[in-house]
Design a protein around this motif. Structure first.
Motif, PDB file in Angstrom:
ATOM      1  N   ASP A  56       0.845  -1.199   0.000  1.00  0.00           N
ATOM      2  CA  ASP A  56       0.000   0.000   0.000  1.00  0.00           C
ATOM      3  C   ASP A  56       0.875   1.242   0.000  1.00  0.00           C
ATOM      4  O   ASP A  56       1.135   1.857   1.036  1.00  0.00           O
ATOM      5  CB  ASP A  56      -0.935  -0.007   1.219  1.00  0.00           C
ATOM      6  N   VAL A  57       1.391   1.593  -1.173  1.00  0.00           N
ATOM      7  CA  VAL A  57       2.284   2.744  -1.304  1.00  0.00           C
ATOM      8  C   VAL A  57       1.821   3.624  -2.457  1.00  0.00           C
ATOM      9  O   VAL A  57       1.062   3.187  -3.334  1.00  0.00           O
ATOM     10  CB  VAL A  57       3.740   2.300  -1.560  1.00  0.00           C
ATOM     11  N   GLU A  58       2.296   4.836  -2.447  1.00  0.00           N
ATOM     12  CA  GLU A  58       2.073   5.751  -3.562  1.00  0.00           C
ATOM     13  C   GLU A  58       3.422   6.321  -3.974  1.00  0.00           C
ATOM     14  O   GLU A  58       4.056   7.057  -3.213  1.00  0.00           O
ATOM     15  CB  GLU A  58       1.127   6.889  -3.180  1.00  0.00           C
ATOM     16  N   VAL A  59       3.858   5.959  -5.152  1.00  0.00           N
ATOM     17  CA  VAL A  59       5.112   6.466  -5.690  1.00  0.00           C
ATOM     18  C   VAL A  59       4.828   7.796  -6.369  1.00  0.00           C
ATOM     19  O   VAL A  59       3.959   7.891  -7.241  1.00  0.00           O
ATOM     20  CB  VAL A  59       5.733   5.466  -6.685  1.00  0.00           C
ATOM     21  N   THR A  60       5.539   8.831  -5.957  1.00  0.00           N
ATOM     22  CA  THR A  60       5.284  10.174  -6.492  1.00  0.00           C
ATOM     23  C   THR A  60       6.343  10.634  -7.486  1.00  0.00           C
ATOM     24  O   THR A  60       6.133  11.603  -8.207  1.00  0.00           O
ATOM     25  CB  THR A  60       5.199  11.185  -5.337  1.00  0.00           C
ATOM     26  N   ALA A  91       5.107   9.448  -1.216  1.00  0.00           N
ATOM     27  CA  ALA A  91       4.390  10.477  -0.477  1.00  0.00           C
ATOM     28  C   ALA A  91       4.958  10.568   0.933  1.00  0.00           C
ATOM     29  O   ALA A  91       5.469   9.583   1.477  1.00  0.00           O
ATOM     30  CB  ALA A  91       2.903  10.138  -0.443  1.00  0.00           C
ATOM     31  N   PRO A  92       4.881  11.761   1.572  1.00  0.00           N
ATOM     32  CA  PRO A  92       5.494  11.957   2.897  1.00  0.00           C
ATOM     33  C   PRO A  92       5.054  10.946   3.949  1.00  0.00           C
ATOM     34  O   PRO A  92       5.836  10.588   4.832  1.00  0.00           O
ATOM     35  CB  PRO A  92       5.055  13.379   3.269  1.00  0.00           C
ATOM     36  N   ARG A 101       7.423   2.320   4.136  1.00  0.00           N
ATOM     37  CA  ARG A 101       6.559   1.379   3.410  1.00  0.00           C
ATOM     38  C   ARG A 101       6.975   1.230   1.950  1.00  0.00           C
ATOM     39  O   ARG A 101       6.734   0.188   1.345  1.00  0.00           O
ATOM     40  CB  ARG A 101       5.096   1.849   3.481  1.00  0.00           C
ATOM     41  N   CYS A 102       7.574   2.264   1.408  1.00  0.00           N
ATOM     42  CA  CYS A 102       7.981   2.218   0.001  1.00  0.00           C
ATOM     43  C   CYS A 102       9.481   1.961  -0.088  1.00  0.00           C
ATOM     44  O   CYS A 102      10.269   2.644   0.582  1.00  0.00           O
ATOM     45  CB  CYS A 102       7.640   3.540  -0.681  1.00  0.00           C
ATOM     46  N   PRO A 103       9.907   0.983  -0.867  1.00  0.00           N
ATOM     47  CA  PRO A 103      11.351   0.753  -0.996  1.00  0.00           C
ATOM     48  C   PRO A 103      12.038   1.959  -1.631  1.00  0.00           C
ATOM     49  O   PRO A 103      11.447   2.665  -2.451  1.00  0.00           O
ATOM     50  CB  PRO A 103      11.429  -0.479  -1.902  1.00  0.00           C
TER      51      PRO A 103
END
Length: 376
Positions: A35-39, A62-63, A68-70
């Motif tokens: 559950d990540v959002e790559v910006t 996202a901040p 959670r995001c590699p």
């Protein structure tokens, strides 16, 4: 598979790293349960691209996504013109198939895979994999230490043990190769042809007697099945130093892995076969002859102990060492086929690598009496 499912798979296949956007990466990771959002992202090429191209993508999130995001992933895609890709379709199929079908059942350390997809015509594929950086790939030219070899053979046992003599390997993977007698005969003819070209190409560089060993070993491949049909498992097929990523300390003891690790990559030669082939291929090519002579008994025993720890029964260590001897044709087989039928241009570095592998494999075959063993 429904039309919608096909479309979903197709959206996860790219042919150019520039096609990968932040939205694309977000969708891929969410589909895999992250559950990540790559910006934002940027990429750079990694590796040498022998049969495919790999790129490291540095990801911005996202901040509120911290932890959670590699920070980065590796995206591996097909490369070359369509005629090259047609020759490599089975390799692409094998690698995607390993991650989608077998990686979850294996105990071998491999990169986490967020996505593995292949086009319907088999000419395009895309993998999104864990970035093992700062782990470093092994080098066939440099060889490895005893501790690295011990780490690698224990890891190999983690591939073989879960599939040891399993009869259902091809039930959900009809594409998986398992050679019968006719298949071995055909493979033998390919290796004999490769041996003729290899020994002619390197006749000035091969050591005394090595050309003869390579040709004789090639001639035994067609009948190899008589000596290797008693056991089977899932094989990597090209388990060598260049396909292993080492991290952590390198001064391990034989029974203590500490914080060191190794990951196996490049699953394009996946097949069902005799486990001793992977073990023999690795040890006979990774270690200089003197090092192999000193350590092969301990390393085979380390591999065997891990098999037992993972549940393999009725397989004594002396039989494991015999299988190691019986698997020795894998070294010249992969070395000569890989050299003669390479899809990339010949270089001084590749010449040195193939000659090193051939010389080490010939020394092992000679010292372990393999030709006489397999000629009976």
């Amino acid at each position: 598979m429904t039309s919608g499912a096909r479309n979903t798979v197709e959206t996860r296949i790219v042919d150019d790293p520039a096609e990968v956007t932040a939205a694309w990466m977000t969708e891929v990771m969410r589909a895999a349960g992250s559950d990540v959002e790559v910006t934002g992202l940027r990429y750079e090429p990694v590796g040498t691209g022998q049969t495919a191209r790999s790129f490291r993508f540095h990801l911005e999130a996202a901040p509120d996504q911290a932890g959670r995001c590699p920070a980065s992933v590796v995206v591996k895609i097909a490369g070359g013109a369509d005629d090259i890709r047609r020759r490599l379709r089975s390799a692409y199929r094998n690698e995607v198939g390993f991650y989608t079908t077998f990686a979850g059942r294996a105990l071998v350390r491999v990169p986490r895979c967020w996505s593995a997809a292949r086009s319907a015509d088999g000419l395009r594929f895309t993998l999104v994999l864990e970035d093992a950086h700062p782990a470093r790939a092994g080098s066939q030219l440099d060889g490895c230490t005893f501790d690295q070899a011990a780490l690698a053979v224990r890891n190999l046992a983690g591939l073989h043990a879960p599939f040891w003599n399993a009869e259902d390997l091809t039930e959900d993977a009809g594409w998986l190769v398992r050679l019968d007698d006719a298949g071995m005969e055909f493979l033998g003819s390919v290796v004999v042809a490769a041996a003729a070209r290899f020994t002619e190409r390197y006749q000035a560089e091969l050591g005394p007697g090595d050309a003869d060993i390579l040709r004789r070993a090639a001639g035994l491949v067609a009948g190899w099945g008589r000596h290797t049909s008693s056991r089977h498992s899932l094989l990597h097929g090209d388990y060598r130093l260049d396909n292993l990523l080492f991290s952590g300390h390198s001064d391990l003891g034989d029974s203590d892995v500490g914080d060191s690790d190794v990951q196996a990559v490049d699953w394009q030669t996946l097949e069902v076969g005799f486990p001793g082939r992977d073990l023999a291929y690795f040890l006979s090519t990774a270690l200089a002859p003197a090092d192999r002579r000193s350590h092969e008994a301990a390393l085979v025993a380390a591999y065997h102990r891990c098999l037992v720890e993972h549940g393999v029964t009725g397989y004594p260590v002396d039989l494991c060492f015999e299988d190691y001897r019986r698997g020795m044709l894998q070294g010249p087989l992969i070395t000569m086929i890989g050299c003669v039928y390479a899809s990339t241009p010949r270089t001084d570095s590749s010449d040195r690598m193939f000659l090193s592998m051939a010389a080490n494999a010939c020394a092992a075959i000679r010292e372990l009496g393999v030709l006489d063993l397999l000629a009976t």
